[in-house]
Write a protein that holds these residues in place. Structure first.
Motif, PDB file in Angstrom:
ATOM      1  N   HIS A  92       0.931  -1.131   0.097  1.00  0.00           N
ATOM      2  CA  HIS A  92      -0.070  -0.040   0.003  1.00  0.00           C
ATOM      3  C   HIS A  92       0.687   1.784  -0.252  1.00  0.00           C
ATOM      4  CE1 HIS A  92      -3.703  -1.830   0.625  1.00  0.00           C
ATOM      5  NE2 HIS A  92      -3.060  -2.816   1.468  1.00  0.00           N
ATOM      6  N   ILE A  93       2.174   1.313   0.587  1.00  0.00           N
ATOM      7  CA  ILE A  93       2.972   1.909   0.293  1.00  0.00           C
ATOM      8  C   ILE A  93       3.862   2.389  -0.800  1.00  0.00           C
ATOM      9  CG2 ILE A  93       4.984   3.190   1.495  1.00  0.00           C
ATOM     10  CD1 ILE A  93       2.550   3.212   2.942  1.00  0.00           C
ATOM     11  N   ILE A  94       4.683   0.982  -1.538  1.00  0.00           N
ATOM     12  CA  ILE A  94       5.784   1.290  -1.801  1.00  0.00           C
ATOM     13  C   ILE A  94       5.100   0.520  -3.686  1.00  0.00           C
ATOM     14  CG2 ILE A  94       6.836  -0.607  -1.398  1.00  0.00           C
ATOM     15  CD1 ILE A  94       9.406   0.960  -2.602  1.00  0.00           C
ATOM     16  N   GLY A  95       3.709   0.209  -3.821  1.00  0.00           N
ATOM     17  CA  GLY A  95       3.175  -1.284  -4.697  1.00  0.00           C
ATOM     18  C   GLY A  95       3.797  -2.390  -5.034  1.00  0.00           C
ATOM     19  N   ALA A  96       2.881  -3.398  -5.529  1.00  0.00           N
ATOM     20  CA  ALA A  96       3.269  -4.926  -5.602  1.00  0.00           C
ATOM     21  C   ALA A  96       4.868  -5.787  -6.553  1.00  0.00           C
ATOM     22  CB  ALA A  96       2.037  -5.693  -6.162  1.00  0.00           C
ATOM     23  N   LEU A  97       5.072  -4.797  -7.468  1.00  0.00           N
ATOM     24  CA  LEU A  97       6.239  -4.953  -8.420  1.00  0.00           C
ATOM     25  C   LEU A  97       7.662  -4.310  -7.177  1.00  0.00           C
ATOM     26  CD1 LEU A  97       4.627  -3.161 -11.515  1.00  0.00           C
ATOM     27  CD2 LEU A  97       4.782  -6.433 -10.474  1.00  0.00           C
ATOM     28  N   LEU A  98       7.171  -3.570  -6.861  1.00  0.00           N
ATOM     29  CA  LEU A  98       8.689  -2.426  -5.879  1.00  0.00           C
ATOM     30  C   LEU A  98       9.316  -2.930  -4.154  1.00  0.00           C
ATOM     31  CD1 LEU A  98       8.257   0.398  -7.718  1.00  0.00           C
ATOM     32  CD2 LEU A  98       9.565  -1.481  -8.764  1.00  0.00           C
ATOM     33  N   VAL A  99       8.102  -3.505  -4.210  1.00  0.00           N
ATOM     34  CA  VAL A  99       8.391  -3.802  -2.537  1.00  0.00           C
ATOM     35  C   VAL A  99       9.901  -4.332  -2.038  1.00  0.00           C
ATOM     36  CG1 VAL A  99       7.619  -5.591  -0.461  1.00  0.00           C
ATOM     37  CG2 VAL A  99       5.668  -5.235  -1.719  1.00  0.00           C
ATOM     38  N   MET A 100      10.798  -5.476  -2.693  1.00  0.00           N
ATOM     39  CA  MET A 100      12.048  -5.492  -2.236  1.00  0.00           C
ATOM     40  C   MET A 100      12.466  -3.956  -1.759  1.00  0.00           C
ATOM     41  SD  MET A 100      12.956  -9.398  -4.521  1.00  0.00           S
ATOM     42  CE  MET A 100      12.730  -8.406  -5.949  1.00  0.00           C
ATOM     43  N   ALA A 101      12.344  -3.246  -3.013  1.00  0.00           N
ATOM     44  CA  ALA A 101      12.832  -2.099  -2.700  1.00  0.00           C
ATOM     45  C   ALA A 101      13.291  -0.813  -1.239  1.00  0.00           C
ATOM     46  CB  ALA A 101      12.213  -0.764  -3.212  1.00  0.00           C
ATOM     47  N   LEU A 102      12.364  -1.509  -0.247  1.00  0.00           N
ATOM     48  CA  LEU A 102      12.088  -1.440   1.379  1.00  0.00           C
ATOM     49  C   LEU A 102      12.784  -2.302   2.033  1.00  0.00           C
ATOM     50  CD1 LEU A 102       9.387   1.554   2.252  1.00  0.00           C
ATOM     51  CD2 LEU A 102      11.413   1.299   1.720  1.00  0.00           C
ATOM     52  N   LEU A 103      12.440  -3.968   1.580  1.00  0.00           N
ATOM     53  CA  LEU A 103      12.701  -5.763   2.276  1.00  0.00           C
ATOM     54  C   LEU A 103      13.726  -5.678   1.494  1.00  0.00           C
ATOM     55  CD1 LEU A 103       8.624  -6.581   2.378  1.00  0.00           C
ATOM     56  CD2 LEU A 103       9.828  -4.987   4.274  1.00  0.00           C
ATOM     57  N   VAL A 104      14.362  -5.270   0.612  1.00  0.00           N
ATOM     58  CA  VAL A 104      15.550  -6.149   0.708  1.00  0.00           C
ATOM     59  C   VAL A 104      16.594  -5.441   0.606  1.00  0.00           C
ATOM     60  CG1 VAL A 104      16.763  -7.297  -0.992  1.00  0.00           C
ATOM     61  CG2 VAL A 104      14.529  -8.095  -0.711  1.00  0.00           C
TER      62      VAL A 104
END
Length: 286
Positions: A203-215
């Motif tokens: 809901h913040i960064i979108g499904a396609l780019l989640v790894m930018a904050l979790l990886v």
């Protein structure tokens, strides 16, 4: 598109920055929580070599959110359900890396296909559909903020409670099992926590780019630090700066928040990689 259009997309809202920021302050708070918790949990994602799993869970989270959007249910709840289903399947069926990657490879296209189908059938605002894939600074409503913060804090507390056995299992699973650590339960608990924070990230960064904050923040921290305390602290700091900084920059223009967050996150990683490489050369020289 000319340079004037580019400038307007990047800085068109500067004159009304304060008013716009007040409207999207919910996203700033949610982004702060996500950045901190995402950075911390990302350390274990890297240690357990599960970056691919993050992307797989995000696709099912996207599918759950899209289904909820289509049928008129709460999008956050749909996202959480999708994330938890994916996390449980990966945790229970993917004990070995090869099996895990196979399961993720099966789940990803299925989740993406279901999500795209539901969005195609949805007749509401196109911006709402687009935000599930790429994030949107105004997507966090007041009634959703409480749930997002509660989820983030709950994940943080649970992560701290299982920190020691999870770290042991992440670094040396064989020794952890031999010492009596319930590795299966710990792994499943971690996957469920990861599923919850991925649902928030969608809901913040979108499904396609989640790894930018979790990886990426954790990967950056590991390039410049190695201590059991310094790596999580740096990862949380990098995640916080990327998320909050991205939202604050996005307010100045009309672009989605995701390009800003991913750019800041990548820039931090690039700097840390250069610093780490220089440090390694200096160490070898001596």
């Amino acid at each position: 598109m000319n340079w004037a259009d580019v400038g307007d997309a990047l800085f068109g809202g500067v004159s009304q920055y304060g008013a716009i920021l007040e409207l999207v302050q919910n996203s700033v708070y949610a982004g702060a929580v996500l950045g901190l918790v995402g950075g911390l949990i990302g350390v274990f994602v890297m240690q357990r070599d599960m970056a691919f799993a993050v992307h797989g869970i995000s696709e099912l989270s996207f599918a759950g959110a899209a289904v909820a959007l289509l049928v008129g249910f709460d999008v956050v709840s749909g996202s959480i359900v999708g994330s938890l289903i994916a996390a449980a399947l990966i945790g229970l069926l993917g004990a070995r890396a090869r099996d895990r990657n196979s399961i993720i490879g099966v789940l990803m296209p299925f989740g993406l296909g279901v999500g795209i189908l539901c969005l195609s059938l949805y007749n509401g605002r196109s911006a709402t559909r687009f935000s599930l894939l790429t994030g949107q600074i105004v997507s966090v409503q007041s009634e959703q903020l409480g749930w997002l913060v509660v989820i983030g804090v709950a994940v943080l507390v649970a992560l701290l409670l299982i920190w020691r056995p999870l770290r042991f299992d992440s670094l040396d699973p064989q020794s952890a099992a031999a010492r009596g650590v319930p590795t299966t339960a710990v792994s499943l608990a971690f996957m469920l926590l990861l599923g919850l924070i991925v649902a928030v990230a969608v809901h913040i960064i979108g499904a396609l780019l989640v790894m930018a904050l979790l990886v990426t923040p954790a990967a950056a921290a590991m390039r410049v630090a190695s201590g059991p305390l310094s790596v999580p602290v740096l990862a949380a700091l990098f995640g916080f700066v990327s998320a909050v900084g991205g939202v604050l920059l996005a307010v100045a223009g009309t672009l989605p928040v995701s390009p800003y967050i991913t750019t800041i996150s990548f820039a931090i990683y690039l700097v840390c990689r250069l610093v780490g490489a220089r440090r390694e050369r200096t160490t070898r020289a001596f």
